[in-house]
Design an enzyme around this catalytic site. Structure first.
Site, short mmCIF file in Angstrom:
data_model
loop_
_atom_site.label_atom_id
_atom_site.label_comp_id
_atom_site.label_asym_id
_atom_site.label_seq_id
_atom_site.Cartn_x
_atom_site.Cartn_y
_atom_site.Cartn_z
N SER A 190 15.06 -1.68 -7.28
CA SER A 190 13.99 -2.52 -6.77
C SER A 190 14.24 -3.98 -7.16
O SER A 190 15.26 -4.56 -6.80
CB SER A 190 12.65 -2.00 -7.27
OG SER A 190 11.57 -2.61 -6.60
N ASP A 281 10.57 4.72 2.01
CA ASP A 281 10.21 3.74 0.97
C ASP A 281 9.21 2.76 1.55
O ASP A 281 9.53 2.00 2.46
CB ASP A 281 11.48 3.01 0.50
CG ASP A 281 11.23 2.15 -0.74
OD1 ASP A 281 10.06 1.77 -0.97
OD2 ASP A 281 12.20 1.85 -1.46
N HIS A 321 10.08 5.37 -3.03
CA HIS A 321 10.64 4.21 -3.72
C HIS A 321 11.33 4.56 -5.05
O HIS A 321 12.23 3.84 -5.47
CB HIS A 321 9.54 3.19 -3.98
CG HIS A 321 10.02 1.88 -4.55
ND1 HIS A 321 10.91 1.08 -3.88
CD2 HIS A 321 9.74 1.26 -5.73
CE1 HIS A 321 11.15 0.00 -4.63
NE2 HIS A 321 10.47 0.09 -5.74
#
Length: 822
Positions: A190, A281, A321
């Site tokens: 991320s 995601d 995610h």
């Protein structure tokens, strides 16, 4: 029993609810943006998710059993950054170690070392991260070191800028390399992918990139600006006029950019990159990962393009995610990265890349039993055999459709003819007479409704016309995109106009028809794009338009829609080096999802047309009339004056059936394919005259198709005695196309000395024939009652050409050919 509210009480209650709703909306859409505008530093805390720092709430990071880790193979220790802040680090091993010295010695045992950098939530002890550590130790046998930036976990301080995060990340890198480690992998998740990318760029700039063997980017964004635009928290604000200046630009004002795309594209040597992204995601949408991949593929180009791998995890697995850790293919791909780069560690990073590519190319060759991969130069790319399906197909349909279909006047170059450097007086007057002052070309886009667009009806028509492939305009020179793209904000069919993905809809309909293949036209340049104009002013020494717009679009189109034809155009102003055409084609032929089936044309840069590429087009409506040494295509229009729809077209402006079939015969007899263009209306219908021509073509082909499909040019292209007769051959038979019915039903074929059998296709009676000193004489049967018309085909079996017949002339391509506008 509850007393019901009186009408007055009801109104008061509704009033209070309405007031609360108004205050809520004012807070969301006025107060919050105003606070952010006045105090943009708030966005720093939003990005780093560190509104407060409470270290006493952090658990004991030396209590490894609490995290499900082995206390005998995990070490907790601390490093100091430049400000003296203590940063917490874990070292995880697959084997027990009892002392600090043993842990440090493990790093030098030759196994790869992985530095892990987490995102903006949790810390090095997050659940999904711990699960990842365990699987990596088990599946990939690596050393792992995971760091908490300042303000995360038990690390001191607070992140305030992007530089702070990168400084902290570099502390761990320096510690490991000073320990003597020569082979490192950086893994970011991320926001950590932005940290890793920036760290790699910093190391590259300082000449310290050599130890980095590879990068793993899990759930990455391409840059923080697009990350803000696509984040689900920004959804209430995206369409508001102040969204960009307040929120998107505000993040940049805080010193937070995380330009992962640009950072990785500018490394001194292109380190291999593995991108991992789940389709479901919702925090960092997969579109951003795809954009990063496409940007790197465009920027890198050439042979090293295969060093960017993209692992797309399916949505039905629920990885979202943070749970890529559960996907077995993650560890398979990471091991592949390790094995590919294992032998590539040398002191010189350029030598390392060379060895990497040599090993990768060798492995590819063994796997595919081919001689080699195509390299990004014309000599190699031109050696690729054209997939057989294309030559066998002979006939395709071209579709020009876009915002220019709304004014539907003059041609598809309407915008340029109105406001370009070469204005056309009739177009300028048309706008003055029919539209108010201040009307812009963009104002046409909402009127491009495609209300009656039925892709299944289109597919049926093209199939009935006898076409074998369809080439659809994904983007013309106006820049408007007919698909839901990440690279053309508010200038595409999903966001303005039809509000649907036209490319996706038509591709799905075409592929329902077993006999049809789907292809895409794409204009490299855009008339009025500021990025292109800036590059043009620099004499194409800058490439911002290519890197950020046109080439990423091409990669997106190929990866998403998997076209069997990539029909490039709009190339003529700039050289192929500016467009990175050879780099794209090397990827297309080597690593794209259509590498075995795709065909391309020759419009890839100034001076390339009719000299390099897949098949040649040489110019619009190119029909040389003599045999060519290279496969070619005649792209032509049913409307003689325009590729796009014209409302003022007259019947005489359209090709007659005879003219269309004459063009077909003269094209295929000389080795070409015919690409027949139609221009739909803005409503999504195909003009009845065009539909009639296509259905007439199809009806004729149902009788005479054996002379067309899978045919090849004969040794003589047209007849030496009778004009209007053209030849093809197939399966031992020669076919003679008669474009004019001979007087008295008598035909002399000067290019044929003898035949054992003659058949008029579609006719119940066989013609009489005889050999004469001047050639084969054929007595044709009457056409009455047969329905045969427009053009006729004779099948000749057992043919012998006359000995005196001249060999066909070979056309030599000439440079700098003039061409019509397409």
């Amino acid at each position: 029993m509850q007393t019901p509210l009186l009408p007055a009480q009801n109104m008061a209650f509704i009033g209070r609810c309405f007031n609360l709703l108004i205050w809520f909306l004012v807070s969301i859409y006025v107060i919050v943006p105003l606070i952010v505008y006045l105090y943009p530093g708030i966005l720093t805390s939003v990005v780093f998710f560190n509104l407060y720092y409470c270290p006493h709430f952090s658990r004991n990071f030396s209590d490894f059993e609490h995290y499900g880790l082995s206390p005998n193979s995990t070490r907790n220790f601390y490093l100091a950054n430049s400000l003296g802040h203590k940063l917490g680090v874990w070292q995880l091993e697959s084997e027990p170690c009892s002392t600090q010295t043993e842990f440090e010695a493990k790093l030098l045992d030759g196994r790869p070392v992985l530095l892990y950098y987490h995102g903006n939530a949790l810390n090095r002890g997050g659940h999904h991260m711990v699960d990842l550590y365990k699987r990596l130790l088990k599946e990939n046998d690596v050393h792992i070191l995971a760091l908490d930036y300042r303000g995360y976990g038990d690390s001191e301080g607070l992140l305030e800028t992007e530089i702070d995060a990168v400084d902290d990340a570099e502390v761990l890198f320096n510690y490991v390399t000073k320990s003597g480690v020569k082979r490192l992998y950086l893994w970011g998740h991320s926001l950590g992918t932005g940290v890793v990318s920036h760290l790699a760029k910093r190391l590259s700039d300082s000449g310290r990139l050599n130890p980095i063997a590879g990068l793993v980017l899990e759930s990455p964004f391409n840059n923080i600006r697009d990350g803000v635009r696509m984040h689900h928290f920004s959804l209430p604000y995206r369409l508001l006029p102040y969204f960009e200046p307040v929120f998107v630009d505000g993040v940049g004002k805080c010193g937070i950019r995380f330009d992962s795309d640009r950072n990785l594209a500018r490394l001194s040597s292109p380190v291999p990159v593995l991108i991992i992204h789940a389709q479901d995601d919702r925090v960092v949408p997969i579109e951003l990962g795809r954009q990063l991949r496409d940007y790197l593929n465009t920027a890198r180009g050439g042979a090293d393009i295969s060093a960017v791998r993209f692992l797309e995890l399916p949505a039905n697995k629920g990885y979202k995610h943070t749970r890529a850790v559960d996907a077995p293919e993650v560890y398979v791909e990471f091991q592949r990265l390790i094995e590919t780069t294992r032998a590539s560690l040398v002191k010189n990073p350029e030598m390392r890349l060379t060895k990497l590519l040599t090993v990768a190319s060798f492995a590819f060759c063994l796997a595919s039993l081919c001689q080699c991969r195509y390299t990004p130069d014309w000599a190699s790319l031109d050696s690729r055999p054209l997939p057989a399906w294309y030559d066998q197909s002979k006939i395709g349909i071209f579709i020009h459709w876009g915002v220019f279909s709304v004014p539907s006047y003059h041609s598809e170059w309407f915008w340029w003819d109105w406001q370009g450097t070469d204005k056309q007086k009739d177009v300028v007057n048309f706008m003055k007479q029919n539209y108010p002052p201040g009307f812009t070309y963009a104002d046409f886009a909402p009127k491009f409704k495609a209300t009656f667009f039925n892709p299944d009806q289109w597919a049926e028509l093209f199939d009935s016309a006898g076409a074998k492939y369809v080439v659809f305009t994904s983007k013309h020179h106006e820049g408007y995109c007919n698909w839901d793209t990440a690279y053309s904000f508010n200038w595409n069919s999903k966001q303005v106009g039809p509000n649907r993905d036209l490319v996706a809809d038509l591709a799905a309909a075409i592929r329902k028809r077993p006999g049809l293949r789907f292809g895409l036209y794409h204009s490299l340049y855009e008339w009025f794009n500021p990025l292109y104009q800036n590059d043009q002013r620099s004499q194409f020494k800058t490439r911002d338009f290519v890197l950020s717009k046109t080439m990423p679009e091409l990669y997106e189109l190929v990866n998403r829609f998997k076209p069997d034809v990539v029909w490039s155009d709009g190339d003529w102003d700039a050289p192929a080096e500016y467009w990175n055409s050879t780099g794209f084609l090397a990827w297309l032929y080597n690593d794209s999802p259509v590498n075995d089936s795709v065909v391309t044309n020759d419009r890839w840069g100034k001076g390339v047309m009719c000299n390099h590429g897949g098949y040649y087009t040489c110019q619009d409506r190119y029909n040389p009339g003599i045999l060519q040494p290279h496969k070619w295509e005649n792209c032509m229009t049913l409307d003689k004056q325009s590729w796009g729809y014209r409302r003022d077209a007259r019947l005489a402006d359209y090709l007659t059936p005879q003219e269309l079939l004459s063009t077909l015969a003269t094209t295929i007899s000389c080795g070409g394919n015919l690409l027949v263009n139609v221009g739909p209306t803005a409503d999504g219908t195909i003009d009845p005259v065009m539909e009639e021509r296509l259905r007439q073509l199809g009806s004729w082909l149902r009788t005479n198709g054996e002379a067309v499909y899978n045919s090849t040019p004969w040794s003589r292209q047209n007849d030496t005695a009778t004009s209007g007769v053209w030849y093809t051959q197939r399966a031992g038979s020669v076919y003679a196309f008669l474009l004019t019915w001979p007087a008295n039903d008598r035909l002399l074929l000067g290019s044929v000395a003898m035949a054992t059998n003659v058949t008029l296709l579609g006719h119940p009676k066989r013609p009489a024939f005889s050999a004469t000193p001047k050639g084969l004489s054929v007595a044709l049967p009457s056409l009455d009652g047969t329905g045969l018309r427009w053009a006729w085909v004779l099948r000749l079996d057992g043919v012998k050409p006359p000995k005196s017949a001249e060999r066909p002339r070979i056309f030599e391509p000439m440079p700098n050919r003039e061409f019509d506008r397409l």
